[in-house]
Design an enzyme around this catalytic site. Structure first.
Site, PDB file in Angstrom:
ATOM      1  N   HIS A   1       0.848  -1.189   0.000  1.00  0.00           N
ATOM      2  CA  HIS A   1       0.000   0.000   0.000  1.00  0.00           C
ATOM      3  C   HIS A   1       0.885   1.242   0.000  1.00  0.00           C
ATOM      4  O   HIS A   1       1.464   1.606   1.019  1.00  0.00           O
ATOM      5  CB  HIS A   1      -0.907  -0.005   1.219  1.00  0.00           C
ATOM      6  CG  HIS A   1      -2.099   0.913   1.102  1.00  0.00           C
ATOM      7  ND1 HIS A   1      -2.161   1.967   0.213  1.00  0.00           N
ATOM      8  CD2 HIS A   1      -3.295   0.929   1.761  1.00  0.00           C
ATOM      9  CE1 HIS A   1      -3.316   2.586   0.330  1.00  0.00           C
ATOM     10  NE2 HIS A   1      -4.029   1.971   1.265  1.00  0.00           N
TER      11      HIS A   1
ATOM     12  N   HIS B   1      -2.875   6.976  -0.936  1.00  0.00           N
ATOM     13  CA  HIS B   1      -3.919   7.521  -0.068  1.00  0.00           C
ATOM     14  C   HIS B   1      -3.423   8.171   1.214  1.00  0.00           C
ATOM     15  O   HIS B   1      -4.122   8.201   2.227  1.00  0.00           O
ATOM     16  CB  HIS B   1      -4.947   6.423   0.271  1.00  0.00           C
ATOM     17  CG  HIS B   1      -5.554   5.789  -0.923  1.00  0.00           C
ATOM     18  ND1 HIS B   1      -6.170   4.561  -0.896  1.00  0.00           N
ATOM     19  CD2 HIS B   1      -5.613   6.195  -2.227  1.00  0.00           C
ATOM     20  CE1 HIS B   1      -6.587   4.230  -2.099  1.00  0.00           C
ATOM     21  NE2 HIS B   1      -6.268   5.220  -2.928  1.00  0.00           N
TER      22      HIS B   1
ATOM     23  N   TYR C   1      -0.986   7.356   3.302  1.00  0.00           N
ATOM     24  CA  TYR C   1      -0.428   6.533   4.376  1.00  0.00           C
ATOM     25  C   TYR C   1       1.107   6.597   4.341  1.00  0.00           C
ATOM     26  O   TYR C   1       1.686   7.416   3.644  1.00  0.00           O
ATOM     27  CB  TYR C   1      -0.977   5.114   4.290  1.00  0.00           C
ATOM     28  CG  TYR C   1      -2.478   5.068   4.491  1.00  0.00           C
ATOM     29  CD1 TYR C   1      -3.043   5.419   5.722  1.00  0.00           C
ATOM     30  CD2 TYR C   1      -3.343   4.717   3.455  1.00  0.00           C
ATOM     31  CE1 TYR C   1      -4.417   5.405   5.911  1.00  0.00           C
ATOM     32  CE2 TYR C   1      -4.723   4.697   3.636  1.00  0.00           C
ATOM     33  CZ  TYR C   1      -5.251   5.041   4.867  1.00  0.00           C
ATOM     34  OH  TYR C   1      -6.613   5.034   5.053  1.00  0.00           O
TER      35      TYR C   1
END
Length: 367
Positions: free
Chosen positions: A169, A172, A174
């Site tokens: 990931h 977004h 993070y």
């Protein structure tokens, strides 16, 4: 327009997919104390039975003390959590599907509305989640090294448990994305810099460590976004040249597939072309890409948090772009929350049986 081409096979390293439909990773928070339950396993099993080609799990956090801001987000470390994930992948395989966990570190976060906080402060490149919002510690180089190792360990565990791929990931807002962004990465050491290629270093080292742990034949996916939840119009790469300078080093480091998150897949990424984010990423790197963003629904994901419902919509524009070769795989989110058989219905042409999305689906695991 026919959807036949979406139901052709896709093969890359450990991925042998029966179609091009991917279940997008979506945070569910149904894993008490970070441990996936039998119901979580059944939830993913139902999507595999419903003809999804590849399932990407909800974000599942790595072994760092403050990698999560939610006690019910699953862990991808620890004996009990990994036992839970073993049940998940075994059920998905029994149902004829393939799956990868999305491995995640949230970085600097807002405190969760429940009041739960991790045992130590959040950590990030400079303590910032967004400009002027400091809610944690600046990571030392020792912290960074330990985090890179934790990403690698999670990937190695995924391979050991029998998963078919992993997704990193990097989107977004993070942790990895906080390193990418100039407003949240104010570092003056080797992990900072004035340019995006300089701030890419942390992500490149994460990818290299994961590749070292899983070997060359295991498929690795990475998710990216231009937008941030605090700024939907934000662009890390403002033109194709900057996009190439950002993504190519990550492909060179070992990313096989680029998962290009945007709110609405049909929106062009840059001027003078109708290519979307995934289309441009494939064009500048040559790597396979996944498109995502309000596929099959009338409104975008962030509207769901405001209580907006969405109705099924035509896939003609998606098919046009797919048939043109803009991207290789299509990630679908909310339709699969509400209806585990969405892909099977699309394949059979039963569009009249498609289910819309309502915010209530966010509050349960639809089985």
């Amino acid at each position: 327009m026919s959807t036949t081409n979406l139901f052709t096979s896709f093969n890359l390293k450990t991925l042998h997919l029966k179609n091009r439909i991917v279940m997008a990773p979506m945070t569910r928070s149904f894993s008490p104390n970070g441990v996936p339950t039998d119901q979580v396993a059944e939830y993913y099993q139902k999507r595999a039975e419903g003809e999804v080609g590849l399932i990407l799990s909800e974000g599942t956090v790595i072994d760092r003390p403050s990698s999560s801001n939610d006690a019910n987000v699953p862990h991808f470390y620890g004996e009990e959590s990994l036992k839970g994930w073993k049940k998940v992948i075994d059920k998905v395989h029994t149902a004829g599907g393939q799956m990868g966990p999305q491995i995640w570190h949230m970085g600097i976060m807002d405190n969760h509305h429940s009041g739960w906080v991790p045992p130590v402060p959040f950590e990030g490149p400079s303590g910032l989640n967004r400009p002027d919002f400091n809610n944690g510690n600046t990571m030392s180089e020792k912290d960074i090294e330990a985090t890179i190792i934790a990403f690698g360990k999670a990937a190695a565990d995924a391979k050991r448990l029998g998963f078919d791929t992993i997704e990193i990931h990097g989107a977004h807002g993070y942790l990895i994305d906080q390193f990418f962004r100039a407003e949240t990465n104010l570092r003056t050491d080797i992990y900072g810099g004035k340019t995006l290629p300089e701030r890419n270093r942390f992500a490149v080292e994460v990818v290299k460590e994961i590749r070292k742990q899983v070997g060359n034949d295991f498929a690795v996916i990475m998710r990216f976004s231009q937008f941030k939840p605090s700024d939907y119009n934000y662009k890390l790469a403002k033109n194709p040249q900057e996009l190439e300078a950002w993504l190519t080093p990550l492909v060179d480091a070992g990313v096989d597939i680029l998962h290009c998150s945007q709110r609405r897949f049909w929106e062009p990424e840059f001027e003078d072309s109708d290519l979307n984010f995934a289309g441009w990423a494939k064009k500048v790197t040559g790597a396979p890409t996944i498109t995502v963003g309000s596929v099959g629904l009338s409104s975008d994901f962030f509207g769901a948090f405001a209580g907006e419902s969405s109705e099924p919509t035509s896939l003609d524009e998606l098919n046009r772009r797919f048939d043109r070769g803009d991207f290789d795989l299509v990630a679908v989110g909310r339709p699969l929350l509400s209806d585990p058989n969405w892909a099977a219905k699309i394949k059979a042409g039963k569009t009249e049986d498609l289910v819309g999305f309502s915010k209530e689906a966010l509050g349960e695991l639809v089985l």
